[in-house]
Design an enzyme around this catalytic site. Structure first.
Site, mmCIF file in Angstrom:
data_model
loop_
_atom_site.group_PDB
_atom_site.id
_atom_site.type_symbol
_atom_site.label_atom_id
_atom_site.label_comp_id
_atom_site.label_asym_id
_atom_site.label_seq_id
_atom_site.Cartn_x
_atom_site.Cartn_y
_atom_site.Cartn_z
ATOM 1 C CE1 TYR A 42 -3.442 -2.622 0.446
ATOM 2 C CE2 TYR A 42 -4.175 -1.441 2.389
ATOM 3 C CZ TYR A 42 -4.370 -2.431 1.466
ATOM 4 O OH TYR A 42 -5.487 -3.211 1.538
ATOM 5 N N GLY A 43 2.087 1.108 0.532
ATOM 6 C CA GLY A 43 2.958 2.258 0.769
ATOM 7 C C GLY A 43 3.246 3.103 -0.457
ATOM 8 C CB CYS A 73 -1.972 -1.445 7.651
ATOM 9 S SG CYS A 73 -1.147 -0.779 6.201
ATOM 10 C CB THR A 75 0.454 2.388 4.702
ATOM 11 O OG1 THR A 75 1.803 1.987 4.963
ATOM 12 C CG2 THR A 75 0.400 3.220 3.449
ATOM 13 C CB CYS A 183 6.103 -0.713 8.228
ATOM 14 S SG CYS A 183 5.439 -1.927 7.067
HETATM 15 N N1 DGL Z 1 2.059 -3.274 7.044
HETATM 16 C C1 DGL Z 1 1.909 -2.050 6.306
HETATM 17 C C2 DGL Z 1 2.215 -0.858 7.223
HETATM 18 O O1 DGL Z 1 2.183 -1.004 8.431
HETATM 19 C C3 DGL Z 1 2.696 -2.154 5.045
HETATM 20 C C4 DGL Z 1 2.313 -1.150 4.057
HETATM 21 C C5 DGL Z 1 2.538 -1.518 2.635
HETATM 22 O O2 DGL Z 1 1.887 -2.438 2.155
HETATM 23 O O3 DGL Z 1 3.335 -0.832 1.983
HETATM 24 O O4 DGL Z 1 2.450 0.240 6.783
#
Ligand code: DGL
Length: 262
Positions: A42-43, A73, A75, A183
């Site tokens: 998602y980042g 998450c 993000t 993250c």
């Molecule tokens: N576990 C997600 C977070 O805490 C990862 C985000 C991603 O998918 O980039 O930000």
């Protein structure tokens, strides 16, 4: 309603680090975890995309009858939790990089934050950072590629070691004494990070705090499961089941891990 599950979602398998803390703090709660690995990371996505994906995951958890939603998450929390809270009646618990405890405890007045681009560029992160860290230097580093490596099961690879070294060494050179893991995938990298980080640098992640907050909100809303048995733990991924099974393999409790299109 008390018997209904706690719903947890993440862009992928990383939020299982939060599930683990929740299962320890709240052993009688049933949990349903959604790993949106098909859409990870998602980042790199725009705020609108992150909001749309967070809505999709929330609706699936509500369809599965969850009583509370943990956005496991950083993000998704930093970009979407405001919209989620204003759109649905269930309580939401989010996770943000734990800048506050690092800012309070730092002696060098320099704190590192490793997180995704989506988190570090969010308004909520800027606000939290301004509020708690205005008298210290915050060294923000985007962990490009780390989530992808974890989602591909390459935690102990050379590639991972090279990426971590390139992100952490400049922070060490700047004399940080706290490194905030921003993250939920990154707790799985703690053994790797410790090989690079000097002993005097303390690692901080927010998993336990999220579990404590989940317990507090369930208590306040009279939603705690009064059962004396251990909860049931269901995990769904919309990508490869093996990757999810692998990250959860050290858990002794019985887990139900399935593929689900969502
Ligand atoms: N576990 C997600 C977070 O805490 C990862 C985000 C991603 O998918 O980039 O930000």
């Amino acid at each position: 309603m008390q018997h209904q599950a706690i719903g947890i979602f993440d862009s992928g398998i990383g939020g299982t680090s939060i599930w683990k803390e929740i299962s320890i703090a709240l052993p009688h709660e049933n949990t349903i975890y959604l790993a949106d690995s098909k859409n990870a990371p998602y980042g790199k996505r725009s705020k609108d995309e992150i909001i749309a994906l967070s809505i999709k995951n929330t609706e699936k958890l509500l369809e599965l009858n969850c009583k509370l939603v943990v956005v496991a998450c950083n993000t998704a929390t930093t970009n979407a939790i405001k919209v989620l809270r204003s759109s649905y009646d269930v309580p939401f618990i989010g996770i943000e990089p734990a800048i506050k405890p690092a800012a309070i405890q730092t002696k060098t007045k320099k704190v590192g934050v490793l997180a995704t681009k989506g988190t570090l560029s969010s308004e909520l992160f800027a606000k939290t950072s301004d509020l708690h860290a205005n008298n210290i230097e915050v060294i923000e580093v985007v962990g490009t590629g780390l989530v992808e490596c974890i989602e591909e099961g390459k935690i102990d690879s050379q590639e991972m070691h090279a990426l971590l070294t390139s992100y952490i060494t400049p922070m060490i050179k700047k004399d940080i004494d706290y490194l905030v893991l921003g993250c939920t995938h990154y707790p799985y990298l703690i053994p790797n990070i410790k090989k690079i980080l000097p002993d005097h640098v303390t690692l901080i992640d927010s998993g336990e705090a999220v579990a404590r907050q989940t317990k507090a909100v369930l208590t306040t809303n009279n939603l705690l499961n009064k059962n004396s048995e251990t909860g049931t733990y269901t995990f769904y991924t919309n990508n490869e089941v093996e990757v999810l099974k692998n990250i959860l393999k050290n858990n002794s409790t019985s887990l139900h891990i399935h593929y689900l299109a969502f």
